[in-house]
Design an enzyme around this catalytic site. Sequence first.
Site, short mmCIF file in Angstrom:
data_model
loop_
_atom_site.label_atom_id
_atom_site.label_comp_id
_atom_site.label_asym_id
_atom_site.label_seq_id
_atom_site.Cartn_x
_atom_site.Cartn_y
_atom_site.Cartn_z
N ARG A 7 -15.71 31.60 -28.28
CA ARG A 7 -16.62 30.80 -29.10
C ARG A 7 -18.02 30.80 -28.51
O ARG A 7 -18.20 30.68 -27.29
CB ARG A 7 -16.10 29.36 -29.20
N ARG A 10 -8.30 23.01 -22.85
CA ARG A 10 -7.77 24.34 -23.14
C ARG A 10 -8.89 25.35 -23.37
O ARG A 10 -8.76 26.29 -24.14
CB ARG A 10 -6.85 24.30 -24.36
N ASP A 50 -16.46 13.23 -29.31
CA ASP A 50 -16.35 14.43 -28.48
C ASP A 50 -16.44 15.70 -29.32
O ASP A 50 -16.49 16.80 -28.76
CB ASP A 50 -15.06 14.41 -27.67
N ASN A 51 -16.48 15.56 -30.66
CA ASN A 51 -16.67 16.70 -31.55
C ASN A 51 -18.03 16.67 -32.23
O ASN A 51 -18.24 17.34 -33.23
CB ASN A 51 -15.58 16.73 -32.63
N GLY A 100 -2.74 24.01 -22.70
CA GLY A 100 -3.98 24.75 -22.53
C GLY A 100 -4.11 25.99 -23.40
O GLY A 100 -5.07 26.74 -23.26
N ASP A 141 -15.90 22.57 -33.22
CA ASP A 141 -14.49 22.17 -33.19
C ASP A 141 -13.85 22.18 -34.58
O ASP A 141 -13.64 21.13 -35.19
CB ASP A 141 -14.31 20.82 -32.49
N GLY A 188 -12.50 16.05 -21.78
CA GLY A 188 -12.85 17.30 -21.10
C GLY A 188 -12.17 18.49 -21.73
O GLY A 188 -11.30 18.37 -22.60
#
Length: 472
Positions: free
Chosen positions: A172, A89, A244-245, A122, A254, A86
Site C-alpha cells: 500500500r 498486520r 485510527d482509520n 498478522g 483502510d 498500532g
Amino acid sequence: MTLTIPFDNSYARLPDGFFARQAPVPVRAPRLVAFNEGLAQILRISPGDVQEMAETFAGNTLPEGAEPIAQLYSGHQFGTYNPQLGDGRAVLLGETVGTDGVRRDIQLKGSGQTPFSRRGDGRAWLGPVLREYVVSEAMHSLGIPTTRALAAVETGEVVLREGPMPGAVLTRIAKSHLRVGTFQVFAGRRQVANLKRLTDYAIDRHYPQADGPMGLLREVRDAQARLIAQWMSVGFIHGVMNTDNSSIAGETIDYGPCAFMDRYHPNTVYSSIDRMGRYAYSNQPDIAVWNLAQLATALIQQLDDPESAVQEATEIVHAMPGLIQQEWLKHFRAKIGLITEEKGDEALITDLLTRMAHNSADFTNTFRALGGDNARDQFLDPEAYDEWAKGWRARQEREQDPQAVMKAVNPAFIPRNHRIEQMIQAAVQGDYAPFHRLNAVLAHPYEDQPEASDLTHPPTEKEVVHATFCGT
C-alpha cells in the site's frame, strides 16, 4: 534487472517510542499477482524480475535502504476508545519522494505479526487484498484522494478466517499513515514531548503553511471536508470510520468493509460489524466532524494556554459541517449539470435524492443517465422522475453546457459489490481475468466503454451483497 527503491525514510528517524522496529515475516511460496507499473514510475521504483518482486513485496527479502517498522497509534473504535492499537498486520518499509515531489509511504499489509498484533495472526487473505487493490485504484481514477496499491502477492500459505483461505500481501502507498489515532496515543499517555514532535512532523510533511497545532487542525479539517463530500458524491461508504482509520493527509485509507451503493438510500450500511449503523452513508459527514473533535482534543494538550486553545479548536470544529455542506453542494450541483449557484439548488438536489430513495433508483446509473434520455427508467415510478425533471430542465437553461459537466463528474463505472465478490471467488480458484478486467475498466470510469457495459448493471436479486467484511 534489479528491483531498486530510492528510500528516504523520515518517520524511522523519529524516536523509537513512535513505532516498533519489525521486519516482515517471510512466507512460504510468494507469487506476484499484480504490479502497478504506472505508480512505480511515479515512486521512481525500478522493477526487477517477477520472482524478485514477489519475494520483496511478500516481505521475504528487504530491499536496500528499507527500515521496516510497525507504527504505534490508538483510536476510537465505534465510539469506544482503545488506548493502544498500532500496525498489527502491517510493516512500513520506508518512504520515497516521487517524480512529483511528493513523499509517500511504502507499506506491506498482511506481512505477519508485530508487537501490536494483540491476538491477531498478522496476515491477510486474498479477498481483502484484491478488494483493496481494485477499490483504491478505482478511487484514484475517480479523482478522490486515496491510498493506492503498488503490488499484490499470493503467499502460498493458508490463512484461517471463517475457514481456510489463501494468504496474500498488499503493498500500500500513502502520503503517510498518520492518523487521528497517532496523535491520540501520545495525548492519552500524556507524552507531550512526543505529541509536539509528531505535530511538527505532520506540519512539515503535509501542511508546511500551517501555523502550529491549531493551524494543523484547520488544514486537516479542510482536507477531510473535501474528502467526505467526494465520498458522498459517488455513493461510497467507508464502513469503519474509526479515528485510527482517519488520515491526517486527507486520503481515503483502510478499505475494509467498504462499498459503493447500488440502490440509493441514505441509511445504507454494508459493514458486517456496523450493527447500529454508526457509519451509514448519511452519517459520514457527522462522523468526520466527531473524529476531528477527537484530534482537537489531542492537539490541545501541547498548548500553554488550554482555555484559549479550547475556544479556538471549538470554532474550528464547529465550522466543519458548513464546509462539508459547501463541498457537497458543489459536487452535487455538478452532478445535475450546474456550475452557477442559485438559492433553490439544494432543494432541487435533495428532492431528486428523496425520489430516488422512494423508487429504488440506482445511485450511479441514475446520475449517469441524467446526461442521456433514460434517467426515468431508473425509477420504479417514472412519473416521480418526470415531476422533478420539469424544474431541473428549467434550471439547466441558465447553464452553458450542462451535458459536458455531468459526463465529467458522473462515472459510468464503479467497483460494484457483486462484481468485486465475483472477482474474488474467481481468483480463489486461480482465475485472475476478472481482477485484471475490473482494473482496466475502472481506470477510465468516466468514459463510455460499450464492451464493458455489463459492469454497469446493478446486481440481480441473487447477486445482491448484503454485508461486507473487514478481513481481519
